[in-house]
Enzyme design. Structure first.
Site, short mmCIF file in Angstrom:
data_model
loop_
_atom_site.label_atom_id
_atom_site.label_comp_id
_atom_site.label_asym_id
_atom_site.label_seq_id
_atom_site.Cartn_x
_atom_site.Cartn_y
_atom_site.Cartn_z
N GLU A 290 43.67 35.90 43.45
CA GLU A 290 43.92 35.52 44.84
C GLU A 290 43.97 34.00 44.99
O GLU A 290 44.71 33.48 45.83
CB GLU A 290 42.85 36.14 45.73
CG GLU A 290 43.00 37.65 45.83
CD GLU A 290 41.73 38.38 46.23
OE1 GLU A 290 41.78 39.63 46.30
OE2 GLU A 290 40.69 37.73 46.46
N ASN B 169 31.87 40.28 44.04
CA ASN B 169 32.63 39.20 44.68
C ASN B 169 32.89 39.60 46.13
O ASN B 169 33.73 40.45 46.41
CB ASN B 169 33.95 38.99 43.93
CG ASN B 169 34.84 37.95 44.59
OD1 ASN B 169 34.40 37.20 45.46
ND2 ASN B 169 36.10 37.91 44.18
N SER C 199 39.34 47.72 41.80
CA SER C 199 39.05 49.03 42.38
C SER C 199 37.95 49.77 41.61
O SER C 199 38.03 50.99 41.41
CB SER C 199 40.32 49.88 42.46
OG SER C 199 41.25 49.30 43.36
N GLU D 209 41.20 41.44 35.51
CA GLU D 209 41.51 42.16 36.74
C GLU D 209 43.02 42.30 36.88
O GLU D 209 43.70 41.34 37.27
CB GLU D 209 40.96 41.41 37.96
CG GLU D 209 39.44 41.36 38.03
CD GLU D 209 38.98 40.94 39.42
OE1 GLU D 209 38.22 41.70 40.03
OE2 GLU D 209 39.39 39.87 39.89
N HIS E 188 40.51 33.39 39.99
CA HIS E 188 40.79 34.72 40.53
C HIS E 188 42.25 34.79 40.96
O HIS E 188 42.83 33.81 41.42
CB HIS E 188 39.87 35.00 41.72
CG HIS E 188 39.87 36.43 42.15
ND1 HIS E 188 40.89 36.97 42.93
CD2 HIS E 188 39.00 37.45 41.92
CE1 HIS E 188 40.63 38.24 43.14
NE2 HIS E 188 39.49 38.56 42.56
N LYS F 185 34.22 37.85 48.42
CA LYS F 185 35.44 37.23 48.95
C LYS F 185 35.16 36.63 50.34
O LYS F 185 34.07 36.11 50.57
CB LYS F 185 36.59 38.23 48.96
CG LYS F 185 36.80 38.85 47.56
CD LYS F 185 38.04 39.71 47.48
CE LYS F 185 38.16 40.30 46.08
NZ LYS F 185 39.40 41.08 45.90
N GLY G 171 41.86 45.84 45.12
CA GLY G 171 41.85 46.24 46.51
C GLY G 171 42.87 47.30 46.89
O GLY G 171 43.04 47.62 48.06
#
Length: 252
Positions: A101, A12, A214, A169, A99, A14, A175
């Site tokens: 985010e 991904n 990660s 996730e 996701h 992003k 991240g």
């Protein structure tokens, strides 16, 4: 006897990547042998601006191109959005929905994710449905309950092992460089497997469950060896060919 689940590693990107990113794509394609492609399905989900050009570069069964989001509607007055049909028309084979985010930055609910997954199916795309708990929820001992609630609301009826992939996730690991222990991942993936199998039967038992958060070359082999982990959804580690190929090496 059940059929072994073929793993998937999806990158991904992003909001990263310009046309120059094709150089990294070429390096990735060159580094994926036929034997590796037989062992694991590989996908890159670049920004929407690159889906069409990347799709033209990918041939055969070495890699597929996916998208990072879609709108639930097939068309209409939704300035700036892309329908699943548009994404498929550009060459994508799958789309990430839900996701963390998107859930955080855009306030997407489980119902929104559910609708997007159904839109993906209607366009012939695989829906990669993301779930995961926050750090506060894990510290409160609610991680499994939160993920099970997200699965119940985000995964539509009619989900199959062919049209749906689940990506776990933990939000606190995305991240940050932090990674749950192999034991934590095993506990969550077993809980998801049991939950999906109870609801969807054989399809839930055969559905791919990816781990994300990660993932990097140094920990990929350990994470991919965990029971019920059928691959990875990789963020930053997928932007550079050397890193992504290092993660794929877990299956060599």
């Amino acid at each position: 006897m059940s059929t072994p689940i073929k793993p998937m590693v999806a990158g991904n990107w992003k909001m990263n990547g310009l046309k120059a990113g094709q150089a990294e794509l070429h390096k990735m394609l060159a580094g994926i042998s036929d034997d590796l492609a037989d062992c694991v399905d590989v996908m890159i989900c670049p920004p929407a601006t690159l889906i069409a050009s990347f799709s033209e570069k990918v041939t055969g069964n070495v890699m597929a191109i996916g998208a990072q989001d879609c709108h639930a509607a097939a068309s209409g007055a939704h300035t700036g959005d892309l329908s699943a049909g548009m994404i498929a028309d550009a060459g994508a084979k799958a789309v990430i929905v839900g996701h963390s985010e998107r859930r955080t930055d855009h306030g997407e609910t489980d119902a929104d994710v559910n609708a997007k997954a159904q839109a993906a199916w209607s366009a012939g795309l695989v829906a990669i449905i993301c779930v995961g708990e926050t750090e506060a929820e894990r510290k409160a001992g609610e991680a499994v309950a939160v993920v099970e609630r997200q699965l119940a609301g985000s995964v539509p009826d009619g989900a199959t092992a062919q049209n749906t992939v689940i990506a776990y996730e933990p939000v606190w690991a995305i991240g940050t460089g932090l990674t749950p222990t192999a034991g934590d991942v095993a506990e969550m993936h077993e809980a998801m497997r049991v939950d999906l199998a109870k609801r969807l039967g054989a399809e839930g038992s055969a559905m791919r469950l990816l781990y994300g958060g990660s993932v990097k070359p140094g920990n990929a082999a350990e994470l991919m060896a965990v029971d019920n982990v059928d691959g990875a959804l990789v963020g930053g580690g997928s932007l550079k060919a050397d890193d992504f190929l290092g993660i794929l090496a877990a299956y060599q």
